[in-house]
Every structure is written in structure tokens, then in C-alpha cells.
Write a protein that holds these residues in place. Structure first.
Motif, PDB file in Angstrom:
ATOM      1  N   GLU A 226       0.832  -1.204   0.000  1.00  0.00           N
ATOM      2  CA  GLU A 226       0.000   0.000   0.000  1.00  0.00           C
ATOM      3  C   GLU A 226       0.868   1.257   0.000  1.00  0.00           C
ATOM      4  OE1 GLU A 226      -2.723   0.334   3.352  1.00  0.00           O
ATOM      5  OE2 GLU A 226      -4.374   0.485   1.916  1.00  0.00           O
ATOM      6  N   TRP A 227       1.974   1.204   0.781  1.00  0.00           N
ATOM      7  CA  TRP A 227       2.879   2.346   0.830  1.00  0.00           C
ATOM      8  C   TRP A 227       3.546   2.562  -0.527  1.00  0.00           C
ATOM      9  CZ3 TRP A 227       8.300   2.362   0.312  1.00  0.00           C
ATOM     10  CH2 TRP A 227       8.907   3.594   0.582  1.00  0.00           C
ATOM     11  N   ARG A 228       3.952   1.477  -1.186  1.00  0.00           N
ATOM     12  CA  ARG A 228       4.598   1.589  -2.488  1.00  0.00           C
ATOM     13  C   ARG A 228       3.622   2.049  -3.566  1.00  0.00           C
ATOM     14  NH1 ARG A 228       9.667  -1.080  -3.170  1.00  0.00           N
ATOM     15  NH2 ARG A 228      10.425  -1.941  -1.191  1.00  0.00           N
ATOM     16  N   ALA A 229       2.356   1.686  -3.407  1.00  0.00           N
ATOM     17  CA  ALA A 229       1.345   2.049  -4.405  1.00  0.00           C
ATOM     18  C   ALA A 229       0.927   3.503  -4.292  1.00  0.00           C
ATOM     19  CB  ALA A 229       0.126   1.145  -4.256  1.00  0.00           C
ATOM     20  N   GLY A 230       1.085   4.073  -3.095  1.00  0.00           N
ATOM     21  CA  GLY A 230       0.579   5.417  -2.881  1.00  0.00           C
ATOM     22  C   GLY A 230      -0.935   5.402  -3.028  1.00  0.00           C
ATOM     23  N   SER A 231      -1.466   6.326  -3.743  1.00  0.00           N
ATOM     24  CA  SER A 231      -2.905   6.316  -4.033  1.00  0.00           C
ATOM     25  C   SER A 231      -3.142   6.147  -5.527  1.00  0.00           C
ATOM     26  CB  SER A 231      -3.540   7.630  -3.543  1.00  0.00           C
ATOM     27  OG  SER A 231      -2.902   8.744  -4.155  1.00  0.00           O
ATOM     28  N   GLU A 232      -2.098   5.698  -6.233  1.00  0.00           N
ATOM     29  CA  GLU A 232      -2.155   5.675  -7.680  1.00  0.00           C
ATOM     30  C   GLU A 232      -2.299   4.273  -8.272  1.00  0.00           C
ATOM     31  OE1 GLU A 232       1.379   7.588  -8.935  1.00  0.00           O
ATOM     32  OE2 GLU A 232       0.882   9.530  -8.049  1.00  0.00           O
ATOM     33  N   LYS A 233      -2.109   3.234  -7.442  1.00  0.00           N
ATOM     34  CA  LYS A 233      -2.122   1.882  -7.986  1.00  0.00           C
ATOM     35  C   LYS A 233      -3.064   0.971  -7.196  1.00  0.00           C
ATOM     36  CE  LYS A 233       2.719   2.004  -9.502  1.00  0.00           C
ATOM     37  NZ  LYS A 233       4.022   1.299  -9.484  1.00  0.00           N
ATOM     38  N   GLN A 234      -3.616   0.011  -7.902  1.00  0.00           N
ATOM     39  CA  GLN A 234      -4.404  -1.019  -7.244  1.00  0.00           C
ATOM     40  C   GLN A 234      -3.466  -1.965  -6.495  1.00  0.00           C
ATOM     41  OE1 GLN A 234      -6.682  -3.430  -9.965  1.00  0.00           O
ATOM     42  NE2 GLN A 234      -7.591  -4.685  -8.341  1.00  0.00           N
ATOM     43  N   VAL A 235      -3.855  -2.335  -5.279  1.00  0.00           N
ATOM     44  CA  VAL A 235      -3.048  -3.233  -4.467  1.00  0.00           C
ATOM     45  C   VAL A 235      -3.723  -4.605  -4.392  1.00  0.00           C
ATOM     46  CG1 VAL A 235      -2.129  -3.702  -2.153  1.00  0.00           C
ATOM     47  CG2 VAL A 235      -2.097  -1.371  -3.068  1.00  0.00           C
ATOM     48  N   VAL A 236      -2.947  -5.649  -4.716  1.00  0.00           N
ATOM     49  CA  VAL A 236      -3.450  -7.024  -4.628  1.00  0.00           C
ATOM     50  C   VAL A 236      -2.436  -7.851  -3.855  1.00  0.00           C
ATOM     51  CG1 VAL A 236      -4.145  -9.101  -5.892  1.00  0.00           C
ATOM     52  CG2 VAL A 236      -4.650  -6.826  -6.832  1.00  0.00           C
ATOM     53  N   LEU A 237      -2.900  -8.526  -2.818  1.00  0.00           N
ATOM     54  CA  LEU A 237      -2.038  -9.421  -2.044  1.00  0.00           C
ATOM     55  C   LEU A 237      -2.594 -10.835  -2.166  1.00  0.00           C
ATOM     56  CD1 LEU A 237       0.281  -9.999  -0.124  1.00  0.00           C
ATOM     57  CD2 LEU A 237      -1.203  -9.355   1.790  1.00  0.00           C
ATOM     58  N   ALA A 238      -1.790 -11.733  -2.741  1.00  0.00           N
ATOM     59  CA  ALA A 238      -2.222 -13.121  -2.962  1.00  0.00           C
ATOM     60  C   ALA A 238      -1.510 -14.054  -1.980  1.00  0.00           C
ATOM     61  CB  ALA A 238      -1.931 -13.543  -4.396  1.00  0.00           C
ATOM     62  N   TYR A 239      -2.268 -14.993  -1.448  1.00  0.00           N
ATOM     63  CA  TYR A 239      -1.756 -15.992  -0.501  1.00  0.00           C
ATOM     64  C   TYR A 239      -1.860 -17.339  -1.198  1.00  0.00           C
ATOM     65  CZ  TYR A 239      -1.430 -18.498   4.016  1.00  0.00           C
ATOM     66  OH  TYR A 239      -1.063 -19.317   5.068  1.00  0.00           O
ATOM     67  N   LEU A 240      -0.716 -17.846  -1.647  1.00  0.00           N
ATOM     68  CA  LEU A 240      -0.689 -19.045  -2.489  1.00  0.00           C
ATOM     69  C   LEU A 240      -0.243 -20.262  -1.676  1.00  0.00           C
ATOM     70  CD1 LEU A 240      -0.742 -20.559  -5.190  1.00  0.00           C
ATOM     71  CD2 LEU A 240       1.507 -19.569  -5.706  1.00  0.00           C
ATOM     72  N   THR A 241      -1.144 -21.223  -1.516  1.00  0.00           N
ATOM     73  CA  THR A 241      -0.852 -22.449  -0.768  1.00  0.00           C
ATOM     74  C   THR A 241      -1.196 -23.652  -1.631  1.00  0.00           C
ATOM     75  OG1 THR A 241      -3.069 -22.504   0.214  1.00  0.00           O
ATOM     76  CG2 THR A 241      -1.353 -21.310   1.424  1.00  0.00           C
ATOM     77  N   LEU A 242      -0.868 -24.834  -1.155  1.00  0.00           N
ATOM     78  CA  LEU A 242      -1.152 -26.040  -1.929  1.00  0.00           C
ATOM     79  C   LEU A 242      -2.639 -26.195  -2.208  1.00  0.00           C
ATOM     80  CD1 LEU A 242       1.294 -28.610  -0.267  1.00  0.00           C
ATOM     81  CD2 LEU A 242       1.531 -27.497  -2.493  1.00  0.00           C
ATOM     82  N   ASP A 243      -3.478 -25.915  -1.185  1.00  0.00           N
ATOM     83  CA  ASP A 243      -4.919 -26.174  -1.336  1.00  0.00           C
ATOM     84  C   ASP A 243      -5.793 -24.932  -1.298  1.00  0.00           C
ATOM     85  OD1 ASP A 243      -4.585 -25.511   1.289  1.00  0.00           O
ATOM     86  OD2 ASP A 243      -5.329 -27.396   2.126  1.00  0.00           O
ATOM     87  N   GLY A 244      -5.193 -23.749  -1.229  1.00  0.00           N
ATOM     88  CA  GLY A 244      -5.983 -22.520  -1.243  1.00  0.00           C
ATOM     89  C   GLY A 244      -6.579 -22.146   0.099  1.00  0.00           C
ATOM     90  N   LYS A 245      -6.019 -22.660   1.194  1.00  0.00           N
ATOM     91  CA  LYS A 245      -6.575 -22.369   2.517  1.00  0.00           C
ATOM     92  C   LYS A 245      -6.431 -20.893   2.858  1.00  0.00           C
ATOM     93  CE  LYS A 245      -2.286 -23.263   5.061  1.00  0.00           C
ATOM     94  NZ  LYS A 245      -1.629 -24.088   6.086  1.00  0.00           N
TER      95      LYS A 245
END
Length: 413
Positions: A132-151
Motif C-alpha cells: 500500500e505504501w509503495r502504491a501510494g494512491s495511484e495503484k491497485q493493491v493485490v495481495l495473494a496468498y498461495l498455498t497447496l490447497d488454497g486455505k
């Protein structure tokens, strides 16, 4: 030890036949598994995915794979004209590292990979703040949590971050389908396509997806009532059988540590070795850590202990206790200890309350020696063999003695 666990001839036949059929096309011949790097998050999975996603990657396909990932996996609109930067191990203000980050003029995507590692305190919370800090207010922020089964991630990792801020992905479905699309796009480069196929097969092996031995066994059992009943009896006995293997490990490890140090290690997290082993599979652990410990020395008027700890996988190292027996962070001793013993290879090594923490001796071992009693991996199964068990415990205790000896030298500094 395992007299409660029985396998009838009929069930043995089902398993053996499934093993043969699961390897019909040579699926077990996987370069990642043969080189014993199949569960290494940083050096195998993060590196391979990063190389595929990088527009400048050695695959020579530009942004084709990245565009597929953004659009098909994350549902983001990707423009072939936008300059994308894909990086690994992005350092945060909290001195953490985001596994993979994808950045364009319009969006920033962080991906946290989990194969065996447990969640860390406030991990995803800190990652999201960094993005969020790197994006400022100019970029969409997406955080993905990638696991074997999607938990879903733990509340500990979110630390107040709303769960809707995190996109949960699975290797089993999301990554596997994306790799299939990458393979399809790579048919004009057979060597490249085959390399991606090898990684896809690795994912199938790790997740039990698509034509694996487990699927074949399930298919056989579903069509035979008697075999299904027999399998249910085996299933009922497995927790007790696993507990007996774990109990034997702790007993022999404690005896070996006592012989090495002349002190009987004490049990924590339960009343006895039998109790912590049985409760591990019969009760809700609720982030409970169990194991054995013994005092090593006193540094700067503080008590240094050797801990052998279990949450998912067995890990060991040096910790500091206060007068009440509570583990406390000691940044100054941690810095001193790491200069003497080096950086650990366990996930917990990043936690402030460990001076150093290891799964195995990095100078003489490999990740095949990581004993995961939660997943009951191949190393845990290997403990059934007395010679394997003795060798593994001997290696572990030798390294622990080395750590203790190096810690004691700090008293003279």
C-alpha cells in the motif's frame, strides 16, 4: 508399536496396483523430486514461478505467461504495452521479504507462497502495508496468498487485516490451470514445454491432483464395500499409530541428548512425552508448541537453553529464558549468537525469540531430513526404520552439541 494398524492383503493389493498405475507414464521420474528440492519454497517454487512470470525470463516468451497469470488467475486486466517489473524477495520496512512482486503503472501485486512453512506473526498485515505504501494512491493493491490447497491465512498472520484484502490461491487449481495454459503456448519450444510440464507434475504430486495414486486408490475403494470398511478401520488407527512413531522419536532423542549433555531434557507443552505425542493427533492444538529443552549456559546473566520444538515440523536451536522460565527475545545475544553459529534454516529462525533455529544441519544435511509430524512426510515415515531413526537423531544431536559448544564460547568474549 503399530499393532493397531493392519493392512489386509486386499488393501495391500489395491495400494500396490495404484502405485504402478500412477507411474504408467513415468510420472514419478520428476527432476525436482529426484534432486530433493520439490518442497523448497524459496529456491524451487519462488524461483521457478518468478522466472516464468518475468517478461525478460529465459523462456523468451516476453510477457505471455505473465499476462495469462494476471488475467486468468487474478482477474486483472493486463496490457501487453505496459512495462511490468517482476521481482523476488522484496524487502519491507519490517525487514520481511515478499516472495514475488509484480508491478505496473496501474497495479502492484504481492504473492506469498506457502508449501510447508507456517504463518508468521503479522506477516500478511506487514506485506499489505508495504504494498500500500509503495502504491501510494495511484495503484491497485493485490495481495495473494498461495498455498497447496488454497486455505485461508491465519488470524495471526492477518493481525487485523481484513480477510477480503487477501486473495487466496491454490497450487492445486489456480497454478495448475495456469501452467496448462503456459504449456499450450510453448508447444513451439518442446524443451521449454517439457520443463513446465515437469513443474506441473510436481504440483500434481504435491497436491494429490489428477490421476495420482490417491485418486486411484479412492476409485478402487469406492467400488468395493468390504475394502472400504477395511480402509475405515485403518483410518481410525492412524492417529494412534502416528502418535506412537512420534513418541518413540521423542524418547530416543531425549535419551541421546541426556547422554550427550549429562542432563535429562524436560518436556514442555504437556505432562510427558506420551501426552504430547498422543494429544498432537487427538486434540485441537490451537497453535500449541510442544517439545523438550535443556539448559546450556548463562550469557550476560541470562539462561540459554537448547529447545527442540514441534509445531508442524521439528526444529531446534537456542533460546533465552527469564527467571520464571518464560522465553524472552534477546536482540543483543541473538546478534552475538548468529555471529558464532550462523543463520538458521527454519522458518522460526526469523522470530526474535530464537537466537538461531534449524530444521537440520545445513553443512551436512538436506531438506529431506525435515520431520513434519503434521503432514507426516517421508522423513516422519522413515522413523519407522530403527537404523534411519538412530542415524537421524545422531546427526541432530551432533549438530545441537556443536551449537551449544559455540554458544558457550560467547561467555569469554
Amino acid at each position: 508399536m503399530l499393532n493397531d494398524l493392519f493392512m489386509t492383503d486386499a488393501l495391500m493389493e489395491v495400494v500396490s496396483d495404484a502405485r504402478r498405475r500412477a507411474n504408467k507414464h513415468g510420472e514419478r521420474f520428476n527432476i525436482f523430486s529426484i534432486l530433493r528440492v520439490h518442497r523448497n519454497e524459496a529456491e524451487t517454487h519462488s524461483r521457478f514461478l518468478h522466472e516464468l512470470l518475468k517478461p525478460q525470463g529465459r523462456h523468451g516468451e516476453g510477457g505471455a505467461y505473465l499476462q495469462l497469470f494476471l488475467e486468468d488467475v487474478l482477474g486483472l486486466q493486463a496490457s501487453g504495452e505496459d512495462p511490468y517489473r517482476v521481482s523476488r524477495e522484496l524487502a519491507t520496512e519490517e525487514k520481511r521479504r515478499v516472495d514475488i512482486v509484480i508491478e505496473s503503472p496501474d497495479a502492484i501485486v504481492g504473492i506469498e507462497l506457502k508449501i510447508d512453512a507456517a504463518d508468521q506473526q503479522a506477516q500478511l498485515h506487514d506485506y499489505y502495508q508495504e504494498l500500500e505504501w509503495r502504491a501510494g494512491s495511484e495503484k491497485q493493491v493485490v495481495l495473494a496468498y498461495l498455498t497447496l490447497d488454497g486455505k485461508r491465512p491465519s488470524a495471526m498472520s492477518l493481525n487485523g487485516l481484513h480477510k477480503e484484502k487477501v486473495v487466496c490461491l491454490s497450487f492445486a487449481d489456480n497454478v495448475s490451470l495456469w501452467l496448462e495454459a503456459c504449456i499450450e503456448k510453448s508447444q513451439h519450444k518442446p524443451a521449454l514445454a517439457h520443463a513446465i510440464q515437469q513443474y506441473q507434475q510436481l504440483i500434481h504430486n504435491l497436491t494429490g491432483k489428477g490421476g495420482t495414486m490417491g485418486d486411484l486408490v479412492a476409485g478402487e475403494l469406492n467400488s468395493d464395500v468390504e475394502r472400504f470398511k477395511e480402509a475405515l478401520e485403518v483410518e481410525k488407527s492412524l492417529p494412534k499409530a502416528k502418535a506412537s512413531v512420534q513418541e518413540l522419536f521423542w524418547q530416543e532423542l531425549r535419551a541421546a541428548l541426556e547422554a550427550q549433555f549429562g542432563v535429562t531434557p524436560s518436556v514442555y507443552g504437556g505432562k510427558s512425552i506420551a501426552a504430547i505425542s498422543q494429544d498432537y493427533y487427538s486434540k485441537n492444538r490451537n497453535n500449541k508448541h510442544v517439545g523438550i529443552k535443556l539448559p546450556i549456559c548463562s550469557l550476560e546473566s541470562r539462561n540459554v537453553y537448547l529447545y527442540v520444538n514441534l509445531y508442524h515440523a521439528v526444529h531446534y536451536g537456542l533460546r533465552v529464558e527469564d527467571e520464571s522460565g518464560t522465553v524472552v527475545p534477546s536482540p543483543d545475544l541473538r546478534e552475538m549468537a548468529r555471529m558464532a553459529v550462523g543463520k538458521g534454516n527454519a522458518v522460526a529462525d526469523g522470530h526474535a525469540d530464537w537466537l538461531a533455529c534449524y530444521y537440520y544441519n545445513p553443512a551436512a544435511g538436506d531438506d529431506e531430513k525435515i520431520i513434519n509430524f503434521d503432514a507426516f512426510n517421508s522423513a516422519a515415515v522413515g522413523l519407522l526404520d530403527p537404523e534411519v531413526r538412530r542415524t537421524l537423531i545422531a546427526d541432530m544431536v551432533a549438530h545441537q552439541a556443536e551449537l551449544a559448544a559455540k554458544a558457550k564460547t560467547l561467555r569469554s568474549r
